[in-house]
Write an enzyme that holds these catalytic residues in place. Structure first.
Site, PDB file in Angstrom:
ATOM      1  N   ARG A  29       0.831  -1.206   0.000  1.00  8.58           N
ATOM      2  CA  ARG A  29       0.000   0.000   0.000  1.00  8.58           C
ATOM      3  C   ARG A  29       0.871   1.263   0.000  1.00  8.58           C
ATOM      4  O   ARG A  29       1.882   1.327   0.707  1.00  8.58           O
ATOM      5  CB  ARG A  29      -0.944   0.001   1.210  1.00  8.58           C
ATOM      6  CG  ARG A  29      -1.931  -1.149   1.129  1.00  8.58           C
ATOM      7  CD  ARG A  29      -3.146  -1.007   2.014  1.00  8.58           C
ATOM      8  NE  ARG A  29      -3.889  -2.265   1.991  1.00  8.58           N
ATOM      9  CZ  ARG A  29      -4.763  -2.622   1.041  1.00  8.58           C
ATOM     10  NH1 ARG A  29      -5.045  -1.780   0.056  1.00  8.58           N
ATOM     11  NH2 ARG A  29      -5.362  -3.799   1.084  1.00  8.58           N
ATOM     12  N   ASP A  30       0.453   2.239  -0.825  1.00 14.38           N
ATOM     13  CA  ASP A  30       1.176   3.514  -0.890  1.00 14.38           C
ATOM     14  C   ASP A  30       1.043   4.238   0.452  1.00 14.38           C
ATOM     15  O   ASP A  30      -0.041   4.278   1.053  1.00 14.38           O
ATOM     16  CB  ASP A  30       0.620   4.383  -2.028  1.00 14.38           C
ATOM     17  CG  ASP A  30       1.564   5.507  -2.395  1.00 14.38           C
ATOM     18  OD1 ASP A  30       2.141   5.462  -3.491  1.00 14.38           O
ATOM     19  OD2 ASP A  30       1.733   6.451  -1.566  1.00 14.38           O
ATOM     20  N   ILE A  31       2.129   4.819   0.916  1.00 15.14           N
ATOM     21  CA  ILE A  31       2.154   5.487   2.222  1.00 15.14           C
ATOM     22  C   ILE A  31       1.353   6.794   2.210  1.00 15.14           C
ATOM     23  O   ILE A  31       0.910   7.271   3.246  1.00 15.14           O
ATOM     24  CB  ILE A  31       3.632   5.730   2.653  1.00 15.14           C
ATOM     25  CG1 ILE A  31       3.773   5.817   4.153  1.00 15.14           C
ATOM     26  CG2 ILE A  31       4.243   6.921   1.940  1.00 15.14           C
ATOM     27  CD1 ILE A  31       5.212   5.721   4.635  1.00 15.14           C
ATOM     28  N   ASN A  87       4.684   6.495 -13.706  1.00 13.96           N
ATOM     29  CA  ASN A  87       5.283   7.813 -13.941  1.00 13.96           C
ATOM     30  C   ASN A  87       6.739   7.644 -14.369  1.00 13.96           C
ATOM     31  O   ASN A  87       7.456   6.794 -13.826  1.00 13.96           O
ATOM     32  CB  ASN A  87       5.220   8.651 -12.665  1.00 13.96           C
ATOM     33  CG  ASN A  87       3.788   8.997 -12.273  1.00 13.96           C
ATOM     34  OD1 ASN A  87       2.966   9.304 -13.144  1.00 13.96           O
ATOM     35  ND2 ASN A  87       3.474   8.939 -10.999  1.00 13.96           N
ATOM     36  N   VAL A  96      10.431   8.050  -7.071  1.00 14.07           N
ATOM     37  CA  VAL A  96      11.197   6.871  -6.670  1.00 14.07           C
ATOM     38  C   VAL A  96      11.651   6.161  -7.941  1.00 14.07           C
ATOM     39  O   VAL A  96      10.822   5.772  -8.782  1.00 14.07           O
ATOM     40  CB  VAL A  96      10.372   5.913  -5.786  1.00 14.07           C
ATOM     41  CG1 VAL A  96      11.189   4.676  -5.439  1.00 14.07           C
ATOM     42  CG2 VAL A  96       9.902   6.622  -4.517  1.00 14.07           C
ATOM     43  N   HIS A 100       7.567   1.290 -10.747  1.00 12.64           N
ATOM     44  CA  HIS A 100       6.408   0.873  -9.964  1.00 12.64           C
ATOM     45  C   HIS A 100       5.143   1.228 -10.717  1.00 12.64           C
ATOM     46  O   HIS A 100       5.040   2.283 -11.330  1.00 12.64           O
ATOM     47  CB  HIS A 100       6.413   1.504  -8.567  1.00 12.64           C
ATOM     48  CG  HIS A 100       6.670   2.974  -8.570  1.00 12.64           C
ATOM     49  ND1 HIS A 100       7.928   3.512  -8.745  1.00 12.64           N
ATOM     50  CD2 HIS A 100       5.828   4.023  -8.432  1.00 12.64           C
ATOM     51  CE1 HIS A 100       7.850   4.831  -8.701  1.00 12.64           C
ATOM     52  NE2 HIS A 100       6.587   5.162  -8.532  1.00 12.64           N
ATOM     53  N   HIS A 102       1.336   2.091 -10.290  1.00 14.76           N
ATOM     54  CA  HIS A 102       0.327   2.537  -9.323  1.00 14.76           C
ATOM     55  C   HIS A 102      -1.009   1.892  -9.695  1.00 14.76           C
ATOM     56  O   HIS A 102      -1.434   1.960 -10.861  1.00 14.76           O
ATOM     57  CB  HIS A 102       0.122   4.057  -9.403  1.00 14.76           C
ATOM     58  CG  HIS A 102       1.273   4.889  -8.943  1.00 14.76           C
ATOM     59  ND1 HIS A 102       1.340   5.483  -7.707  1.00 14.76           N
ATOM     60  CD2 HIS A 102       2.418   5.255  -9.584  1.00 14.76           C
ATOM     61  CE1 HIS A 102       2.454   6.183  -7.595  1.00 14.76           C
ATOM     62  NE2 HIS A 102       3.136   6.063  -8.727  1.00 14.76           N
TER      63      HIS A 102
END
Ligand code: AMP
Length: 113
Positions: A29-31, A87, A96, A100, A102
């Protein structure tokens, strides 16, 4: 890569809330969630960005989408829908530099741009 935050998440040095893992991919899970469900799906192999991807990485990156499909179903998002985003570099806001995907869902998402 020793100084990569997502490599550290994959190897457990930095904690994360894992939602899926297999031999090639790890998802957590994204922070700072931008939607009710916001999950990051990363290859275990360190690749900086789509710009750094090679022909040999096609299967690895394709696998992220297959994992995303399974996670979306697991999270109850498949029917209403969800968005998958990668991205790349500054104009897209990449922060980052470990590829990744999303996975965003759980509400009506606005148009992109
Ligand atoms: P991007 O801006 O596309 O590079 O996405 C990086 C994402 O990583 C952002 O949505 C951050 O909120 C997320 N993020 C950064 N650090 C962590 C962390 N330690 N755990 C979970 N998500 C993180």
């Amino acid at each position: 890569m020793s100084d990569c935050i997502f490599c550290k998440i994959i190897n457990g040095e930095i904690p994360s809330t894992s939602v899926y893992q297999d031999e090639q991919a790890y998802a957590f899970r994204d922070i700072q969630p931008a939607a009710p469900t916001h999950i990051l799906i990363v290859p275990r192999k360190h690749i900086d960005s789509i710009n750094a991807m090679t022909d040999n990485d096609e299967q690895t990156i394709g696998h992220l989408f297959n994992a995303a499909r399974q996670i979306a179903t697991q999270e109850g998002l498949a029917e209403n829908g969800y968005r998958l985003v990668i991205n790349t570099n500054a104009h897209a806001g990449q922060t980052v530099f470990h590829i990744h995907l999303h996975l965003l869902g759980g509400r009506q998402l606005t148009k992109m741009g």
